[in-house]
Design a protein around this motif. Structure first.
Motif, short mmCIF file in Angstrom:
data_model
loop_
_atom_site.label_atom_id
_atom_site.label_comp_id
_atom_site.label_asym_id
_atom_site.label_seq_id
_atom_site.Cartn_x
_atom_site.Cartn_y
_atom_site.Cartn_z
N UNK A 1 4.48 -13.24 -4.35
CA UNK A 1 4.64 -14.69 -4.51
C UNK A 1 5.73 -15.07 -5.50
N UNK A 2 5.83 -14.34 -6.59
CA UNK A 2 6.76 -14.73 -7.66
C UNK A 2 8.08 -13.97 -7.64
N UNK A 3 8.00 -12.69 -7.25
CA UNK A 3 9.23 -11.88 -7.22
C UNK A 3 9.85 -11.80 -5.83
N UNK A 4 9.10 -12.18 -4.80
CA UNK A 4 9.63 -12.18 -3.43
C UNK A 4 9.64 -10.82 -2.77
N UNK A 5 8.82 -9.89 -3.28
CA UNK A 5 8.77 -8.54 -2.71
C UNK A 5 7.46 -8.37 -1.94
N UNK A 6 7.53 -8.56 -0.63
CA UNK A 6 6.32 -8.57 0.20
C UNK A 6 5.70 -7.19 0.36
N UNK A 7 6.56 -6.17 0.48
CA UNK A 7 6.05 -4.82 0.75
C UNK A 7 6.22 -3.95 -0.48
N UNK A 8 5.24 -4.00 -1.34
CA UNK A 8 5.24 -3.20 -2.56
C UNK A 8 3.95 -2.39 -2.63
N UNK A 9 4.09 -1.15 -3.02
CA UNK A 9 2.92 -0.28 -3.21
C UNK A 9 2.58 -0.27 -4.69
N UNK A 10 1.34 -0.62 -5.00
CA UNK A 10 0.87 -0.66 -6.39
C UNK A 10 -0.29 0.30 -6.54
N UNK A 11 -0.20 1.17 -7.53
CA UNK A 11 -1.25 2.18 -7.73
C UNK A 11 -1.62 2.27 -9.20
N UNK A 12 -2.93 2.19 -9.48
CA UNK A 12 -3.41 2.36 -10.85
C UNK A 12 -3.42 3.83 -11.20
N UNK A 13 -3.15 4.13 -12.46
CA UNK A 13 -3.22 5.52 -12.92
C UNK A 13 -4.20 5.61 -14.08
N UNK A 14 -4.81 6.78 -14.20
CA UNK A 14 -5.81 7.00 -15.24
C UNK A 14 -5.13 7.19 -16.59
N UNK B 1 8.91 -0.29 -4.68
CA UNK B 1 9.46 -1.41 -3.92
C UNK B 1 10.71 -0.98 -3.16
N UNK B 2 11.15 -1.84 -2.24
CA UNK B 2 12.29 -1.49 -1.40
C UNK B 2 13.63 -1.77 -2.04
N UNK B 3 13.70 -2.67 -3.02
CA UNK B 3 15.00 -3.05 -3.56
C UNK B 3 15.54 -1.98 -4.50
N UNK B 4 16.87 -1.94 -4.64
CA UNK B 4 17.55 -1.02 -5.55
C UNK B 4 17.87 -1.75 -6.85
N UNK B 5 17.75 -1.04 -7.97
CA UNK B 5 17.84 -1.67 -9.29
C UNK B 5 19.13 -2.46 -9.51
N UNK C 1 17.36 -9.16 -0.43
CA UNK C 1 16.66 -10.32 0.13
C UNK C 1 15.53 -9.84 1.02
N UNK C 2 14.30 -10.21 0.67
CA UNK C 2 13.12 -9.77 1.43
C UNK C 2 13.06 -10.52 2.76
N UNK C 3 12.89 -9.76 3.85
CA UNK C 3 12.87 -10.36 5.19
C UNK C 3 11.62 -11.20 5.43
N UNK C 4 10.54 -10.87 4.75
CA UNK C 4 9.28 -11.59 4.97
C UNK C 4 9.21 -12.87 4.14
N UNK C 5 9.48 -12.76 2.85
CA UNK C 5 9.38 -13.94 1.97
C UNK C 5 10.64 -14.80 1.98
N UNK C 6 11.78 -14.18 2.33
CA UNK C 6 13.04 -14.91 2.33
C UNK C 6 13.63 -15.08 0.94
N UNK C 7 12.95 -14.54 -0.08
CA UNK C 7 13.43 -14.68 -1.46
C UNK C 7 14.39 -13.54 -1.81
N UNK C 8 15.28 -13.83 -2.77
CA UNK C 8 16.29 -12.86 -3.16
C UNK C 8 16.01 -12.32 -4.56
N UNK C 9 16.15 -11.01 -4.69
CA UNK C 9 16.06 -10.36 -6.00
C UNK C 9 17.47 -9.87 -6.33
#
Length: 325
Positions: A66-79, A102-106, A111-119
Motif C-alpha cells: 500500500x505505501x511502497x507500491x510493491x505488490x509481490x514481496x516475500x516477507x519472512x520472520x526469523x528467530x 522484492x522485485x526492484x533493484x536498489x 514501476x509495479x505492474x499491479x499497484x502502478x506505483x513507482x519506486x
C-alpha cells in the motif's frame, strides 16, 4: 488373502503420468501459469531488517504493497533468540527480524505492474517504509539494517542455469550409481521416473502459482533423493527375488516384490508427511509454500517408484526375452 496386482494398473499409471507431463508443458507455455521465478533466479533486492519491537509479516507485507507500491514481496520472520520468540515466529509470524525479498533493484527505478506505483530507488523505498511504520505504530522503527543486497537479471539467469545443472548432475550421478549397483535395465527406468517426478513437481509449482526460488530448488533435489531411495529398495528386492523365485514369471516376481516393500514405502512417506503437514499449517507464508510442494513431491515420488519404475523394468525384460527368442 489375495495380494493386490500392482502391475495390472500400469496402464492407468502410464495414462496419469503422460497426461500430467502434457499439462506441465501446456502450463509452461501459458502466460498466466508459466514459471514465476523468485528474486534468487530473476533478480531483485533482499532486505534483512531488525525492528525495535515485534511486528507481524502481514503488516509488513501490507505496508510494502500500500505505501511502497510493491505488490509481490516475500516477507519472512526469523528467530532472534528472544524468550518466546520461537512460538511467535511459528504460530503468528511475528518477529523483530524480517527478511524481505522484492522485485526492484536498489539503484534502478521500478514501476509495479499491479499497484502502478513507482519506486525510484532503495532510498525512496526506505523513506516510504519508515513513514508507514510510524503511521502504523509511532514507536515502531528499524533498529538495525542487517543486509541490503541486489541481484541483477544477469546473475539471476546464471543462477537458473546453475540450478538446472545441479539437477542434471544429480540425475546423472543416480544413473551411474544404479547402473553400477544393479543393472542398466534398472537405471534407465529409474532415470525416467526421476525426470517424471521433476517435471510433474514443476508443473504443480506453476499450477498453484508459487515462485520458483532456492527453497523450491531444494524441494526438487529432496524429492529426487526420496524417490530414488524408494526405487533402490524396490530394485534391490526385485534382484533378491529373481534369485529365489526362479519358477515364477518375471511379472509375478516383480509384483511379489512390490507387495513385500509396499507397506514400508507407504509408512516412510507417511511419517515424512506428518511434519510437512504441520509446517504447511503453522509455518507461515514462505514455509507453507515449501511444505506444500514437498508434500506433493513426496506423494509423486512414492507413486512413480511403484507405478512407473516397476512396470518399465517388466517392459524392458519382456522386450529382452523377445529379442533373445
Amino acid at each position: 488373502m489375495k495380494k493386490f496386482d500392482f502391475l495390472s494398473q500400469r496402464y492407468v499409471g502410464y495414462t496419469f503420468s503422460i497426461v500430467s507431463l502434457i499439462i506441465t508443458v501446456i502450463l509452461f507455455f501459458t502466460p498466466a501459469y508459466t514459471m514465476k521465478y523468485g528474486v534468487d533466479f530473476k533478480g531483485g533486492t533482499e532486505l534483512h531488517y531488525k525492528f525495535n519491537k515485534a511486528v507481524s509479516d502481514d503488516k509488513i507485507r501490507q505496508i510494502l504493497k500500500d505505501d511502497c507500491g510493491l505488490a509481490f514481496s516475500v516477507v519472512q520472520s526469523t528467530y532472534t533468540g528472544d524468550a518466546g520468540n520461537a512460538e511467535a515466529v511459528v504460530l503468528k509470524g511475528e518477529s523483530r527480524e524480517k527478511i524481505i525479498k522484492t522485485e526492484f533493484l536498489a539503484n534502478e527505478s521500478y514501476k509495479d505492474k499491479t499497484t502502478g506505483k513507482e519506486v525510484k530507488s532503495l532510498k525512496d523505498m526506505r523513506e516510504k517504509f519508515d513513514a508507514a511504520l510510524v503511521k502504523l505504530d509511532k514507536d515502531l522503527k528499524i533498529e538495525e539494517i542487517l543486509r541490503e543486497s541486489s541481484v541483477g537479471p544477469a546473475v539471476g539467469a546464471e543462477l537458473r542455469t546453475q540450478a538446472a545443472f545441479a539437477v542434471f548432475v544429480a540425475l546423472l550421478g543416480i544413473l551411474l550409481y544404479v547402473t553400477f549397483s544393479f543393472e542398466f535395465k534398472f537405471a534407465i527406468p529409474a532415470l525416467i521416473s526421476l525426470f517424471h517426478d521433476v517435471m510433474i513437481v514443476l508443473g504443480f509449482i506453476m499450477l498453484v502459482g508459487l515462485e520458483f526460488d532456492m527453497s523450491q530448488l531444494a524441494v526438487i533435489l529432496t524429492v529426487v533423493g526420496y524417490s530414488i531411495n524408494d526405487t533402490i529398495i524396490i530394485c534391490d528386492r526385485i534382484r533378491e527375488n529373481y534369485k529365489i523365485m526362479k519358477k515364477a514369471s518375471y511379472y509375478d516376481m516383480v509384483n511379489e516384490s512390490l507387495a513385500q516393500v509396499f507397506s514400508r514405502t507407504v509408512i516412510t512417506v507417511l511419517t515424512t508427511l506428518l511434519p510437512l503437514i504441520a509446517i504447511f499449517f503453522f509455518g507461515g507464508e514462505v514455509l507453507s509454500g515449501f511444505a506444500m510442494t514437498m508434500i506433493f513431491g513426496m506423494i509423486c515420488g512414492c507413486y512413480s517408484s511403484i507405478f512407473v519404475v516397476s512396470p518399465l523394468i517388466v517392459l524392458w525384460k519382456t522386450y529382452e526375452e523377445k529379442a533373445v527368442a
